[in-house]
Design a protein around this motif. Structure first.
Motif, PDB file in Angstrom:
ATOM      1  N   LEU A 116      -0.327  -2.909 -39.328  1.00  0.00           N
ATOM      2  CA  LEU A 116       1.129  -2.869 -39.481  1.00  0.00           C
ATOM      3  C   LEU A 116       1.796  -4.188 -39.087  1.00  0.00           C
ATOM      4  N   LEU A 117       1.086  -5.036 -38.362  1.00  0.00           N
ATOM      5  CA  LEU A 117       1.660  -6.301 -37.923  1.00  0.00           C
ATOM      6  C   LEU A 117       2.087  -7.179 -39.103  1.00  0.00           C
ATOM      7  N   PRO A 118       1.261  -7.348 -40.158  1.00  0.00           N
ATOM      8  CA  PRO A 118       1.719  -8.143 -41.308  1.00  0.00           C
ATOM      9  C   PRO A 118       2.941  -7.530 -41.998  1.00  0.00           C
ATOM     10  N   VAL A 119       3.033  -6.209 -42.004  1.00  0.00           N
ATOM     11  CA  VAL A 119       4.189  -5.543 -42.613  1.00  0.00           C
ATOM     12  C   VAL A 119       5.450  -5.852 -41.813  1.00  0.00           C
ATOM     13  N   GLY A 120       5.351  -5.806 -40.488  1.00  0.00           N
ATOM     14  CA  GLY A 120       6.490  -6.139 -39.633  1.00  0.00           C
ATOM     15  C   GLY A 120       6.908  -7.588 -39.789  1.00  0.00           C
ATOM     16  N   GLU A 121       5.932  -8.494 -39.898  1.00  0.00           N
ATOM     17  CA  GLU A 121       6.252  -9.909 -40.094  1.00  0.00           C
ATOM     18  C   GLU A 121       6.899 -10.142 -41.455  1.00  0.00           C
ATOM     19  N   ARG A 122       6.398  -9.455 -42.472  1.00  0.00           N
ATOM     20  CA  ARG A 122       6.996  -9.585 -43.811  1.00  0.00           C
ATOM     21  C   ARG A 122       8.434  -9.079 -43.809  1.00  0.00           C
ATOM     22  N   ALA A 123       8.677  -7.961 -43.148  1.00  0.00           N
ATOM     23  CA  ALA A 123      10.041  -7.433 -43.042  1.00  0.00           C
ATOM     24  C   ALA A 123      10.937  -8.430 -42.327  1.00  0.00           C
ATOM     25  N   LEU A 175       0.826  -1.205   0.000  1.00  0.00           N
ATOM     26  CA  LEU A 175       0.000   0.000   0.000  1.00  0.00           C
ATOM     27  C   LEU A 175       0.861   1.256   0.000  1.00  0.00           C
ATOM     28  N   TRP A 176       2.051   1.173   0.556  1.00  0.00           N
ATOM     29  CA  TRP A 176       2.949   2.310   0.601  1.00  0.00           C
ATOM     30  C   TRP A 176       3.679   2.516  -0.726  1.00  0.00           C
ATOM     31  N   TRP A 177       4.005   1.405  -1.404  1.00  0.00           N
ATOM     32  CA  TRP A 177       4.818   1.464  -2.612  1.00  0.00           C
ATOM     33  C   TRP A 177       4.108   2.268  -3.692  1.00  0.00           C
ATOM     34  N   PRO A 178       4.768   3.246  -4.297  1.00  0.00           N
ATOM     35  CA  PRO A 178       4.087   4.068  -5.304  1.00  0.00           C
ATOM     36  C   PRO A 178       3.824   3.260  -6.578  1.00  0.00           C
ATOM     37  N   THR A 179       2.687   3.471  -7.157  1.00  0.00           N
ATOM     38  CA  THR A 179       2.356   2.786  -8.414  1.00  0.00           C
ATOM     39  C   THR A 179       2.695   3.704  -9.573  1.00  0.00           C
ATOM     40  N   HIS A 180       3.095   3.094 -10.662  1.00  0.00           N
ATOM     41  CA  HIS A 180       3.444   3.844 -11.863  1.00  0.00           C
ATOM     42  C   HIS A 180       2.349   3.625 -12.897  1.00  0.00           C
ATOM     43  N   PRO A 181       2.054   4.635 -13.668  1.00  0.00           N
ATOM     44  CA  PRO A 181       1.038   4.437 -14.698  1.00  0.00           C
ATOM     45  C   PRO A 181       1.553   3.451 -15.750  1.00  0.00           C
ATOM     46  N   PRO A 182       0.659   2.751 -16.427  1.00  0.00           N
ATOM     47  CA  PRO A 182       1.108   1.826 -17.453  1.00  0.00           C
ATOM     48  C   PRO A 182       1.807   2.584 -18.577  1.00  0.00           C
ATOM     49  N   PRO A 183       2.754   1.937 -19.258  1.00  0.00           N
ATOM     50  CA  PRO A 183       3.461   2.636 -20.327  1.00  0.00           C
ATOM     51  C   PRO A 183       2.506   3.003 -21.459  1.00  0.00           C
ATOM     52  N   VAL A 184       2.791   4.122 -22.075  1.00  0.00           N
ATOM     53  CA  VAL A 184       1.961   4.607 -23.165  1.00  0.00           C
ATOM     54  C   VAL A 184       2.312   3.815 -24.423  1.00  0.00           C
ATOM     55  N   THR A 185       1.292   3.299 -25.090  1.00  0.00           N
ATOM     56  CA  THR A 185       1.507   2.559 -26.330  1.00  0.00           C
ATOM     57  C   THR A 185       1.817   3.560 -27.435  1.00  0.00           C
ATOM     58  N   PRO A 186       2.910   3.367 -28.156  1.00  0.00           N
ATOM     59  CA  PRO A 186       3.268   4.301 -29.226  1.00  0.00           C
ATOM     60  C   PRO A 186       2.192   4.350 -30.308  1.00  0.00           C
ATOM     61  N   THR A 187       2.035   5.490 -30.883  1.00  0.00           N
ATOM     62  CA  THR A 187       1.032   5.674 -31.924  1.00  0.00           C
ATOM     63  C   THR A 187       1.579   5.206 -33.264  1.00  0.00           C
ATOM     64  N   ARG A 188       0.688   5.175 -34.225  1.00  0.00           N
ATOM     65  CA  ARG A 188       1.068   4.806 -35.586  1.00  0.00           C
ATOM     66  C   ARG A 188       2.111   5.779 -36.133  1.00  0.00           C
ATOM     67  N   ARG A 189       2.040   7.035 -35.716  1.00  0.00           N
ATOM     68  CA  ARG A 189       2.994   8.057 -36.183  1.00  0.00           C
ATOM     69  C   ARG A 189       4.417   7.775 -35.698  1.00  0.00           C
ATOM     70  N   VAL A 190       4.553   6.996 -34.638  1.00  0.00           N
ATOM     71  CA  VAL A 190       5.872   6.610 -34.130  1.00  0.00           C
ATOM     72  C   VAL A 190       6.300   5.287 -34.756  1.00  0.00           C
ATOM     73  N   CYS A 191       5.367   4.347 -34.906  1.00  0.00           N
ATOM     74  CA  CYS A 191       5.692   3.007 -35.387  1.00  0.00           C
ATOM     75  C   CYS A 191       6.126   2.984 -36.847  1.00  0.00           C
TER      76      CYS A 191
END
Length: 188
Positions: free
Chosen positions: A109-116, A26-42
């Protein structure tokens, strides 16, 4: 009045640890979940990886062709082939797998990554084949014939360049057009 004894039997130990650890959790600080990168980053990240792969193709193509030459293959050609295996292995492991897994490619984009990934793995396979044929005994006619067929990376190199162009076109689109369909699905 004496305090009740805590049972440290195998059944009571987890319960005692849970009770002792509850105030810490209960004392330990919680961190927000990591932000999923957008298509503009991927998309630009994938395009950069493919740019690096295409830039390494001429040297890999020369290395495979040198291994296919009849007769003695110089040590420099063998060394160049081994270096190109390292380059493409580095592209696959460090860049493609690590960076793209961290980016969490979206559904389209997943099929493109797999093809690469498949195309880069094929580059590594061709380079490994060239290296193993050079090291094989040249008395076998099958090995000599297989070496004669080595003249470069082949059509897979062209496929990788086309994929790079497709991804680069998507990455270079203006901001509003990146998510709109293109081709026949696009409206007037």
């Amino acid at each position: 009045m004496p305090a009740p004894a805590v049972s440290l039997s195998p059944v009571g130990l987890p319960r005692a640890l849970r009770r002792a650890g509850r105030p810490l959790t209960l004392w330990w600080p919680t961190h927000p979940p990591p932000v999923t990168p957008t298509r503009r980053v991927c998309v630009p990240a994938l395009a950069d990886i493919l740019d690096d792969a295409v830039a390494a193709q001429p040297a890999a193509d020369r290395a495979v062709a040198a291994c296919g030459e009849p007769g003695f293959v110089p040590a420099s050609a063998v060394r160049a082939t081994a270096e190109q295996i390292t380059v493409y292995h580095h592209l696959i492991v460090r860049h493609l797998i690590v960076r793209l897994r961290a980016l969490h490619l979206s559904g389209d984009l997943l099929p493109v990554g797999e093809r690469a990934s498949r195309l880069l793995a094929h580059h590594v396979w061709i380079l490994n084949q060239a290296l193993s044929l050079v090291g094989a005994p040249q008395t076998d006619r099958g090995i000599v014939a297989a070496r004669r067929q080595l003249n470069g990376l082949g059509s897979v190199a062209g496929d990788l360049r086309l994929l790079r162009e497709e991804v680069r076109d998507i990455a270079d689109r203006p901001r509003g057009e990146a998510d709109r369909p293109s081709g026949e699905e696009a409206g007037p």
